[in-house]
Design a protein around this motif. Sequence first.
Motif, PDB file in Angstrom:
ATOM      1  N   VAL A  97      18.022 -12.930 -24.912  1.00 48.77           N
ATOM      2  CA  VAL A  97      17.827 -14.220 -24.230  1.00 48.77           C
ATOM      3  C   VAL A  97      17.466 -15.606 -25.142  1.00 48.77           C
ATOM      4  O   VAL A  97      17.954 -16.720 -24.472  1.00 48.77           O
ATOM      5  N   LYS A  98      17.312 -15.039 -26.123  1.00 48.00           N
ATOM      6  CA  LYS A  98      16.655 -16.823 -26.813  1.00 48.00           C
ATOM      7  C   LYS A  98      18.483 -17.525 -27.306  1.00 48.00           C
ATOM      8  O   LYS A  98      18.593 -17.924 -28.283  1.00 48.00           O
ATOM      9  N   MET A  99      19.385 -16.067 -27.752  1.00 44.05           N
ATOM     10  CA  MET A  99      20.979 -16.368 -28.333  1.00 44.05           C
ATOM     11  C   MET A  99      21.168 -17.689 -27.411  1.00 44.05           C
ATOM     12  O   MET A  99      21.623 -17.443 -26.225  1.00 44.05           O
ATOM     13  N   ASN A 100      21.831 -18.738 -28.164  1.00 39.27           N
ATOM     14  CA  ASN A 100      22.328 -20.205 -27.288  1.00 39.27           C
ATOM     15  C   ASN A 100      23.690 -20.638 -27.041  1.00 39.27           C
ATOM     16  O   ASN A 100      24.391 -21.447 -27.213  1.00 39.27           O
ATOM     17  N   TYR A 101      24.491 -18.921 -27.858  1.00 36.76           N
ATOM     18  CA  TYR A 101      25.655 -18.985 -27.883  1.00 36.76           C
ATOM     19  C   TYR A 101      27.306 -19.923 -26.737  1.00 36.76           C
ATOM     20  O   TYR A 101      27.388 -20.363 -26.400  1.00 36.76           O
ATOM     21  N   VAL A 102      26.537 -19.216 -25.415  1.00 35.85           N
ATOM     22  CA  VAL A 102      27.409 -19.714 -24.449  1.00 35.85           C
ATOM     23  C   VAL A 102      26.767 -21.134 -24.020  1.00 35.85           C
ATOM     24  O   VAL A 102      28.523 -22.101 -23.705  1.00 35.85           O
ATOM     25  N   THR A 103      25.940 -22.132 -24.198  1.00 37.86           N
ATOM     26  CA  THR A 103      26.086 -23.492 -24.516  1.00 37.86           C
ATOM     27  C   THR A 103      26.393 -23.951 -25.899  1.00 37.86           C
ATOM     28  O   THR A 103      27.752 -25.247 -25.955  1.00 37.86           O
ATOM     29  N   GLU A 104      26.609 -23.462 -26.927  1.00 39.92           N
ATOM     30  CA  GLU A 104      26.963 -23.868 -28.127  1.00 39.92           C
ATOM     31  C   GLU A 104      28.806 -23.800 -27.889  1.00 39.92           C
ATOM     32  O   GLU A 104      29.493 -25.095 -28.459  1.00 39.92           O
ATOM     33  N   LEU A 105      28.963 -22.690 -27.460  1.00 40.99           N
ATOM     34  CA  LEU A 105      30.630 -23.178 -27.039  1.00 40.99           C
ATOM     35  C   LEU A 105      30.973 -23.146 -25.668  1.00 40.99           C
ATOM     36  O   LEU A 105      32.427 -23.660 -25.836  1.00 40.99           O
ATOM     37  N   LYS A 106      30.208 -23.872 -25.393  1.00 40.19           N
ATOM     38  CA  LYS A 106      30.980 -24.619 -24.069  1.00 40.19           C
ATOM     39  C   LYS A 106      31.584 -23.632 -22.732  1.00 40.19           C
ATOM     40  O   LYS A 106      32.358 -24.112 -22.433  1.00 40.19           O
ATOM     41  N   VAL A 107      30.896 -22.738 -22.525  1.00 42.03           N
ATOM     42  CA  VAL A 107      31.360 -21.376 -22.129  1.00 42.03           C
ATOM     43  C   VAL A 107      30.439 -21.514 -21.011  1.00 42.03           C
ATOM     44  O   VAL A 107      30.132 -19.632 -20.292  1.00 42.03           O
ATOM     45  N   GLU A 108      29.868 -22.115 -20.146  1.00 41.44           N
ATOM     46  CA  GLU A 108      28.742 -21.166 -19.167  1.00 41.44           C
ATOM     47  C   GLU A 108      29.142 -21.148 -18.117  1.00 41.44           C
ATOM     48  O   GLU A 108      28.377 -20.014 -17.813  1.00 41.44           O
ATOM     49  N   ASP A 109      30.366 -20.868 -18.032  1.00 42.55           N
ATOM     50  CA  ASP A 109      30.622 -19.813 -16.567  1.00 42.55           C
ATOM     51  C   ASP A 109      31.021 -18.834 -16.874  1.00 42.55           C
ATOM     52  O   ASP A 109      31.603 -17.945 -16.350  1.00 42.55           O
ATOM     53  N   LYS A 110      31.073 -18.432 -18.785  1.00 38.25           N
ATOM     54  CA  LYS A 110      31.425 -16.494 -18.958  1.00 38.25           C
ATOM     55  C   LYS A 110      29.547 -16.910 -19.427  1.00 38.25           C
ATOM     56  O   LYS A 110      29.831 -15.167 -19.979  1.00 38.25           O
ATOM     57  N   ASP A 111      28.748 -16.809 -18.643  1.00 30.52           N
ATOM     58  CA  ASP A 111      27.225 -16.730 -19.332  1.00 30.52           C
ATOM     59  C   ASP A 111      26.981 -15.380 -18.634  1.00 30.52           C
ATOM     60  O   ASP A 111      26.062 -14.512 -19.264  1.00 30.52           O
ATOM     61  N   LEU A 112      27.218 -15.179 -17.814  1.00 34.63           N
ATOM     62  CA  LEU A 112      27.387 -13.506 -16.858  1.00 34.63           C
ATOM     63  C   LEU A 112      28.274 -11.975 -17.547  1.00 34.63           C
ATOM     64  O   LEU A 112      27.334 -11.202 -17.771  1.00 34.63           O
ATOM     65  N   PHE A 113      29.526 -12.994 -18.696  1.00 39.48           N
ATOM     66  CA  PHE A 113      29.866 -11.852 -18.628  1.00 39.48           C
ATOM     67  C   PHE A 113      29.208 -11.449 -20.781  1.00 39.48           C
ATOM     68  O   PHE A 113      28.986 -10.395 -20.751  1.00 39.48           O
ATOM     69  N   PHE A 114      28.616 -12.514 -20.681  1.00 34.87           N
ATOM     70  CA  PHE A 114      27.850 -13.133 -22.527  1.00 34.87           C
ATOM     71  C   PHE A 114      26.815 -11.331 -21.980  1.00 34.87           C
ATOM     72  O   PHE A 114      26.059 -10.098 -22.735  1.00 34.87           O
ATOM     73  N   LYS A 115      25.617 -12.146 -20.438  1.00 36.70           N
ATOM     74  CA  LYS A 115      25.139 -11.063 -20.618  1.00 36.70           C
ATOM     75  C   LYS A 115      25.204  -9.549 -20.263  1.00 36.70           C
ATOM     76  O   LYS A 115      24.441  -8.940 -20.577  1.00 36.70           O
ATOM     77  N   SER A 116      26.152  -9.354 -19.957  1.00 37.76           N
ATOM     78  CA  SER A 116      26.946  -7.860 -19.089  1.00 37.76           C
ATOM     79  C   SER A 116      27.014  -7.427 -20.171  1.00 37.76           C
ATOM     80  O   SER A 116      26.538  -5.912 -20.394  1.00 37.76           O
ATOM     81  N   MET A 117      26.884  -7.832 -21.538  1.00 35.18           N
ATOM     82  CA  MET A 117      27.881  -6.827 -22.530  1.00 35.18           C
ATOM     83  C   MET A 117      26.371  -6.209 -23.362  1.00 35.18           C
ATOM     84  O   MET A 117      26.722  -5.380 -23.723  1.00 35.18           O
ATOM     85  N   HIS A 118      25.086  -7.082 -23.117  1.00 36.06           N
ATOM     86  CA  HIS A 118      23.958  -6.429 -23.257  1.00 36.06           C
ATOM     87  C   HIS A 118      22.842  -5.629 -22.328  1.00 36.06           C
ATOM     88  O   HIS A 118      23.045  -4.732 -22.857  1.00 36.06           O
ATOM     89  N   GLN A 119      23.379  -5.343 -21.295  1.00 35.32           N
ATOM     90  CA  GLN A 119      23.077  -5.098 -20.466  1.00 35.32           C
ATOM     91  C   GLN A 119      23.721  -4.094 -19.829  1.00 35.32           C
ATOM     92  O   GLN A 119      22.775  -2.813 -19.467  1.00 35.32           O
ATOM     93  N   VAL A 120      24.815  -3.650 -20.490  1.00 37.33           N
ATOM     94  CA  VAL A 120      25.435  -2.620 -19.344  1.00 37.33           C
ATOM     95  C   VAL A 120      25.224  -1.000 -20.953  1.00 37.33           C
ATOM     96  O   VAL A 120      24.791  -1.713 -22.070  1.00 37.33           O
ATOM     97  N   SER A 121      25.272   0.251 -20.640  1.00 34.75           N
ATOM     98  CA  SER A 121      24.558   1.272 -21.270  1.00 34.75           C
ATOM     99  C   SER A 121      24.945   1.336 -22.168  1.00 34.75           C
ATOM    100  O   SER A 121      26.659   1.292 -22.308  1.00 34.75           O
ATOM    101  N   TRP A 122      25.043   2.442 -22.883  1.00 35.43           N
ATOM    102  CA  TRP A 122      25.563   2.577 -24.512  1.00 35.43           C
ATOM    103  C   TRP A 122      26.624   3.859 -24.430  1.00 35.43           C
ATOM    104  O   TRP A 122      25.580   4.703 -23.346  1.00 35.43           O
ATOM    105  N   GLU A 123      26.574   4.293 -25.984  1.00 28.46           N
ATOM    106  CA  GLU A 123      27.746   5.657 -25.536  1.00 28.46           C
ATOM    107  C   GLU A 123      29.136   5.728 -24.114  1.00 28.46           C
ATOM    108  O   GLU A 123      28.985   6.999 -24.178  1.00 28.46           O
TER     109      GLU A 123
END
Length: 224
Positions: A97-123
């Motif tokens: 949650v401390k990673m600022n890639y969404v804001t630095e890349l100016k893609v705030e509309d893609k924030d949910l996708f970045f979060k989902s990449m980390h929230q989805v299950s492994w394997e």
Amino acid sequence: MERQVIITADGSSTIYLPEWDEPYHSKHGAIQEAYHVFIKHGLNYLCEQDYNQISVLEIGFGTGLNAFITFLEAEKLNISIDYYGVEAYPVSAEDIVKMNYVTELKVEDKDLFFKSMHQVSWEETHNIIPHFLLTKQNKLFSDINDQNKFNIIYFDAFGARVQPELWTEAIFQKMHEALKPNGVLVTYSAKGSVRRAMQAVGFKVEKLPGPPGKREMLRATKRL
């Protein structure tokens, strides 16, 4: 091992390991390095050869930066990506949650996708969007045994100074076997020992201009 979140020279965040004096990305710019090494000289290089469906293996899923920018590029280029990220020691949710890639890349509309990449299950394979599949695998790089599966490998392991066992002929043999014919491996490293290890297992290796702070990088191709 202690992890600290730091800001790199281009304003983007990364994680720093004080015990090893090793950052996850270049201190000269996390986003700049990722785009230069893995997109410009990797993904875009394949797209120039008329690939429209690409399978990616990332060695070191880490903060998810490489997966996220690949997701963004896939939308721009109108290509389909099947993305596999291997990580032995997943980053904590508190650090993500401390990673600022969404804001630095100016893609705030893609924030949910970045979060989902980390929230989805492994394997398991997850359909992040119709043209981007993500599979995260929690295992050691030495446990990779895929055969002729990937078009490209993002080799983003910690440096040979701190983890030399990740840059050996044995590891690159596994990488060579995992790639399809004409598949490529790109990495920020340009060490002579790394280049020789790649060549020893059959790769054709090119030296390319490096990202900010590095003179050169390597791209290796699996011959037909």
